[in-house]
Design a protein around this motif. Structure first.
Motif, PDB file in Angstrom:
ATOM      1  N   UNK A 123       0.543 -11.064 -13.020  1.00 58.41           N
ATOM      2  CA  UNK A 123       0.101 -10.569 -11.344  1.00 58.41           C
ATOM      3  C   UNK A 123      -1.187  -9.173 -11.339  1.00 58.41           C
ATOM      4  N   UNK A 124      -2.299  -8.790 -11.621  1.00 58.25           N
ATOM      5  CA  UNK A 124      -2.831  -7.860 -11.773  1.00 58.25           C
ATOM      6  C   UNK A 124      -3.475  -7.304 -10.119  1.00 58.25           C
ATOM      7  N   UNK A 125      -2.849  -7.033  -9.318  1.00 56.82           N
ATOM      8  CA  UNK A 125      -3.690  -6.037  -7.754  1.00 56.82           C
ATOM      9  C   UNK A 125      -4.719  -5.332  -8.380  1.00 56.82           C
ATOM     10  N   UNK A 126      -6.120  -5.575  -8.487  1.00 55.26           N
ATOM     11  CA  UNK A 126      -6.971  -5.028  -8.836  1.00 55.26           C
ATOM     12  C   UNK A 126      -7.462  -4.470  -7.625  1.00 55.26           C
ATOM     13  N   UNK A 127      -7.402  -3.307  -6.541  1.00 44.97           N
ATOM     14  CA  UNK A 127      -7.491  -1.644  -5.117  1.00 44.97           C
ATOM     15  C   UNK A 127      -6.434  -3.122  -4.359  1.00 44.97           C
ATOM     16  N   UNK A 128      -6.766  -1.676  -3.180  1.00 47.19           N
ATOM     17  CA  UNK A 128      -5.930  -1.846  -2.236  1.00 47.19           C
ATOM     18  C   UNK A 128      -6.096  -3.341  -1.445  1.00 47.19           C
ATOM     19  N   UNK A 129      -7.190  -3.856  -1.366  1.00 44.93           N
ATOM     20  CA  UNK A 129      -6.879  -5.312  -0.718  1.00 44.93           C
ATOM     21  C   UNK A 129      -6.345  -6.070  -1.109  1.00 44.93           C
ATOM     22  N   UNK A 130      -5.896  -6.444  -2.676  1.00 45.92           N
ATOM     23  CA  UNK A 130      -5.603  -7.571  -3.456  1.00 45.92           C
ATOM     24  C   UNK A 130      -3.789  -7.198  -3.319  1.00 45.92           C
ATOM     25  N   UNK A 131      -3.981  -5.838  -3.266  1.00 44.06           N
ATOM     26  CA  UNK A 131      -1.831  -5.311  -3.024  1.00 44.06           C
ATOM     27  C   UNK A 131      -1.708  -5.555  -1.658  1.00 44.06           C
ATOM     28  N   UNK A 132      -2.138  -5.455  -0.343  1.00 43.42           N
ATOM     29  CA  UNK A 132      -1.892  -5.374   1.144  1.00 43.42           C
ATOM     30  C   UNK A 132      -1.727  -7.086   1.009  1.00 43.42           C
ATOM     31  N   UNK A 133      -3.125  -8.127   0.678  1.00 44.31           N
ATOM     32  CA  UNK A 133      -2.393  -9.357   1.056  1.00 44.31           C
ATOM     33  C   UNK A 133      -1.112  -9.828   0.618  1.00 44.31           C
ATOM     34  N   UNK A 134      -0.327  -9.052  -0.396  1.00 40.41           N
ATOM     35  CA  UNK A 134       0.898  -9.483  -0.855  1.00 40.41           C
ATOM     36  C   UNK A 134       2.001  -8.541  -0.717  1.00 40.41           C
ATOM     37  N   UNK A 135       1.306  -7.284   0.084  1.00 40.12           N
ATOM     38  CA  UNK A 135       2.595  -6.402   0.274  1.00 40.12           C
ATOM     39  C   UNK A 135       2.973  -5.819   1.043  1.00 40.12           C
ATOM     40  N   UNK A 136       3.924  -4.930   1.794  1.00 44.38           N
ATOM     41  CA  UNK A 136       3.181  -3.799   2.519  1.00 44.38           C
ATOM     42  C   UNK A 136       1.777  -3.124   2.902  1.00 44.38           C
ATOM     43  N   UNK A 137       1.404  -3.069   3.636  1.00 41.14           N
ATOM     44  CA  UNK A 137      -0.228  -3.075   3.952  1.00 41.14           C
ATOM     45  C   UNK A 137      -0.394  -2.103   4.712  1.00 41.14           C
ATOM     46  N   UNK A 138       0.671  -0.276   5.209  1.00 41.08           N
ATOM     47  CA  UNK A 138       0.399   0.311   4.925  1.00 41.08           C
ATOM     48  C   UNK A 138       1.400   0.948   3.851  1.00 41.08           C
ATOM     49  N   UNK A 139       0.944   0.548   2.368  1.00 38.18           N
ATOM     50  CA  UNK A 139       1.317   1.242   1.282  1.00 38.18           C
ATOM     51  C   UNK A 139       0.187   1.745   0.771  1.00 38.18           C
ATOM     52  N   UNK A 140      -0.152   2.989   0.527  1.00 36.42           N
ATOM     53  CA  UNK A 140      -1.057   3.854  -0.132  1.00 36.42           C
ATOM     54  C   UNK A 140      -0.883   2.977  -1.950  1.00 36.42           C
ATOM     55  N   UNK A 141      -2.376   2.716  -2.090  1.00 32.82           N
ATOM     56  CA  UNK A 141      -2.293   1.709  -3.710  1.00 32.82           C
ATOM     57  C   UNK A 141      -2.155   3.669  -4.643  1.00 32.82           C
ATOM     58  N   UNK A 142      -2.670   4.584  -4.692  1.00 28.80           N
ATOM     59  CA  UNK A 142      -2.096   5.476  -5.307  1.00 28.80           C
ATOM     60  C   UNK A 142      -0.506   5.784  -5.439  1.00 28.80           C
ATOM     61  N   UNK A 143      -0.318   5.357  -4.646  1.00 26.54           N
ATOM     62  CA  UNK A 143       1.480   5.718  -4.640  1.00 26.54           C
ATOM     63  C   UNK A 143       2.005   5.084  -5.646  1.00 26.54           C
ATOM     64  N   UNK A 144       1.722   3.180  -5.869  1.00 26.10           N
ATOM     65  CA  UNK A 144       2.413   2.362  -6.211  1.00 26.10           C
ATOM     66  C   UNK A 144       1.920   1.708  -7.657  1.00 26.10           C
ATOM     67  N   UNK A 145       0.395   2.357  -7.340  1.00 25.18           N
ATOM     68  CA  UNK A 145      -0.109   1.824  -8.636  1.00 25.18           C
ATOM     69  C   UNK A 145       0.761   2.034 -10.091  1.00 25.18           C
ATOM     70  N   UNK A 146       0.090   0.815 -11.234  1.00 22.39           N
ATOM     71  CA  UNK A 146       1.074   1.470 -12.708  1.00 22.39           C
ATOM     72  C   UNK A 146       2.217   0.450 -11.989  1.00 22.39           C
ATOM     73  N   UNK A 147       2.945   0.264 -11.121  1.00 23.21           N
ATOM     74  CA  UNK A 147       4.837  -0.096 -10.865  1.00 23.21           C
ATOM     75  C   UNK A 147       4.101  -1.669 -11.402  1.00 23.21           C
ATOM     76  N   UNK A 148       5.487  -2.363 -11.876  1.00 22.48           N
ATOM     77  CA  UNK A 148       5.836  -3.306 -11.805  1.00 22.48           C
ATOM     78  C   UNK A 148       6.686  -3.744 -10.844  1.00 22.48           C
TER      79      UNK A 148
END
Ligand code: URA
Length: 197
Positions: A123-148
């Motif tokens: 599953x690819x979270x494309x952007x912060x909104x998708x990421x934060x729907x499933x992961x810690x809301x405080x996380x910055x996408x630039x810190x975690x992008x590319x990680x599995x």
């Protein structure tokens, strides 16, 4: 018609008349998905439909979508065959604002059902909104992008990879080592290697 397609068509019909949140009142079309449910190895989750998507009923067809297509082509991922593309919400938020938590919650059941039916490898979270729907809301996408990330979604642990949203990349043109566009190419190459392994 195979069962996947039949289940998706049934779900699309439900979404077509959905009024679970206020977005139902202002939409032209629901934006259900794009891609081939039978061959897709990965689901890409964007933020929300914009004006062009609302008009056409297809995700990522505006400026950001065109840039996404260019990046996918560059690394050899087929939008048509390798991906199934959806958004955190199926209806356009007015003035393209970020969907609220309540709106995402109202749409979550549809999203989870699509994931369950497609049962993707990645599953690819494309952007912060998708990421934060499933992961810690405080996380910055630039810190975690590319990680599995391994996340339980729909009763199954799934490999999830956050990437930048293409609308962010519209603001940066450099392809220099470490630039947003360079990192996007690296992340998509990683995804390609995962799904074509
Ligand atoms: N941005 C998104 O996140 N999704 C779309 O479908 C279009 C633009």
């Amino acid at each position: 018609m195979n069962t996947k397609q039949k289940d998706l068509d049934e779900l699309r019909n439900v979404c077509n008349s959905c009024m679970n949140c206020e977005l139902g009142k202002t939409r032209i079309n629901i934006v259900f998905s794009d891609g081939n449910p039978n061959s897709a190895k990965a689901i890409l989750i964007g933020e929300a439909p914009g004006e062009n998507e609302d008009k056409t009923g297809t995700p990522f067809v505006g400026r950001a979508g065109k840039l996404l297509n260019e990046f996918l082509e560059k690394v050899g991922i087929s939008r048509k065959d390798d991906l199934y593309i959806i958004n955190t919400v199926k209806c356009r938020p007015p003035k393209n604002r970020v969907p609220s938590d309540d709106e995402k919650k109202a749409c979550e059941g549809y999203l989870l059902k699509q994931i369950e039916i497609i049962n993707p490898e990645v599953i690819i979270f494309c952007g912060a909104t998708a990421l934060k729907s499933f992961w810690d809301k405080k996380i910055q996408i630039s810190k975690i992008r590319g990680e599995i990330l391994e996340i339980e979604i729909g009763g199954k642990i799934r490999k999830c990879i956050p990437i930048f949203h293409p609308s962010y990349l519209l603001r940066y043109h450099s392809l220099e080592e470490g630039s947003p566009r360079d990192l996007m190419l690296k992340d998509l190459t990683k995804i390609k290697n995962l799904i074509k392994a």
